[in-house]
Design an enzyme around this catalytic site. Structure first.
Site, PDB file in Angstrom:
ATOM      1  CE1 TYR A 161      -3.801   2.208   0.538  1.00  0.00           C
ATOM      2  CE2 TYR A 161      -2.585   3.156   2.510  1.00  0.00           C
ATOM      3  CZ  TYR A 161      -3.610   3.318   1.548  1.00  0.00           C
ATOM      4  OH  TYR A 161      -4.347   4.404   1.715  1.00  0.00           O
TER       5      TYR A 161
ATOM      6  CE  LYS B 162      -3.745   4.990  -1.453  1.00  0.00           C
ATOM      7  NZ  LYS B 162      -4.844   5.574  -2.461  1.00  0.00           N
TER       8      LYS B 162
END
Ligand SMILES: NC(=O)c1ccc[n+]([C@@H]2O[C@H](COP(=O)([O-])OP(=O)(O)OC[C@H]3O[C@@H](n4cnc5c(N)ncnc54)[C@H](O)[C@@H]3O)[C@@H](O)[C@H]2O)c1
Length: 257
Positions: free
Chosen positions: A153, A157
């Site tokens: 994740y 990002k």
């Protein structure tokens, strides 16, 4: 008065719904997309009752032709496209040694490929219009800092932050601004899943991960969808016309850059 038009992906629940609600209050005509048809139906009913002009379209942001169809739907129904919010995203919470090819591909498809497809689809229309187009991406504190159990994740990002800069540079000549918002800890269904996965891994109680992550927030509380709506409203407005390529932290005071 020309009514401006905003698209919000993943706009039928969580932070995306908060963003769509704020843009509706700001006077935008709304096009909301999501993979969840029930969320879309409920949100559309609620927003129509509140007096917002809103249409919905079921679609998957990780599929390029779904994103193109979404942009065309906004244009066909409302005649223009002023703001595009690449909000939809998913989390992934696993120890580094358990990361699989399938999981990497899924997270990057939904969190990163989607942003490329969304920017392309929105820019294609915005560059033919008068005025300044605004493309706004969901980044995260995890786009500035990397966290254990959140390697995939965080990498995704960070990629969103990079795409934001590159797209801002390429599309500046077409009067398109590209920025991102970077939330901290918001108690949406995403954080319910993060909390459950961390509890399982570390043997914590339900709610303990959320409590640990939010304990140090300087503003003294977790984030609300309205907090994210506020920054997106600013980035969608002419007050931010001189800002592009930025990934702005809106986390109550957690990560400092
Ligand atoms: N909640 C947080 O604390 C937090 C923090 C930082 C960043 N973010 C980012 O903000 C965005 C929204 O997060 P949230 O907490 O509201 O998440 P959420 O899981 O609560 O809601 C996400 C919404 O997106 C939809 N969605 C999921 N996959 C989709 C797909 N492939 N195509 C279209 N729609 C899809 C879901 O149905 C849901 O309505 C995400 O990009 C997330 O990474 C959230």
């Amino acid at each position: 008065m020309v009514h401006k038009v905003a698209v919000v992906t993943g706009g039928a629940s969580g932070l995306g719904k908060g963003i769509a609600e704020r843009l509706g209050k700001d006077g935008f005509k709304l096009v909301i997309s999501d993979v969840n048809q029930k969320f879309l139906d409920d949100t559309q009913k609620e927003f129509i009752n509140k007096g917002y002009e809103v249409i919905t379209l079921k679609g998957d942001v990780s599929i390029q032709k779904d994103q193109q169809l979404l942009a065309q739907t906004a244009l066909n129904n409302f005649g223009r496209l002023d703001v595009w919010v690449n909000n939809a995203g998913i989390e992934s919470v696993v120890p580094f040694s358990d990361i699989t090819q399938e999981q990497l591909e899924k997270v990057f498809a939904i969190d990163v490929f989607s942003v490329v497809y969304g920017i392309q689809a929105a820019a294609e229309i915005m560059k033919t219009q008068d005025g300044i187009g605004k493309i706004i991406n969901a980044c995260s504190i995890a786009g500035h800092e990397s966290y254990e159990m959140l390697a995939t994740y965080s990498a995704a990002k960070h990629a969103v932050r990079s795409l934001t800069v590159a797209a801002a540079k390429e599309y500046a000549k077409h009067n398109i601004r590209v920025n991102s918002y970077c939330p901290g800890v918001a108690a949406t269904s995403m954080w319910d899943r993060v909390d459950a996965a961390m509890a399982k891994e570390y043997g914590w109680q339900p709610g303990e991960a959320l409590q640990k992550f939010s304990a140090g927030i300087l503003c003294g509380r977790t984030e609300e969808p309205a907090d994210v709506g506020n920054i997106v409203s600013f980035l969608a407005s002419s007050d931010s016309d001189y800002i592009t390529g930025q990934s702005i932290l809106v986390d109550g005071g957690m990560v400092f850059r």
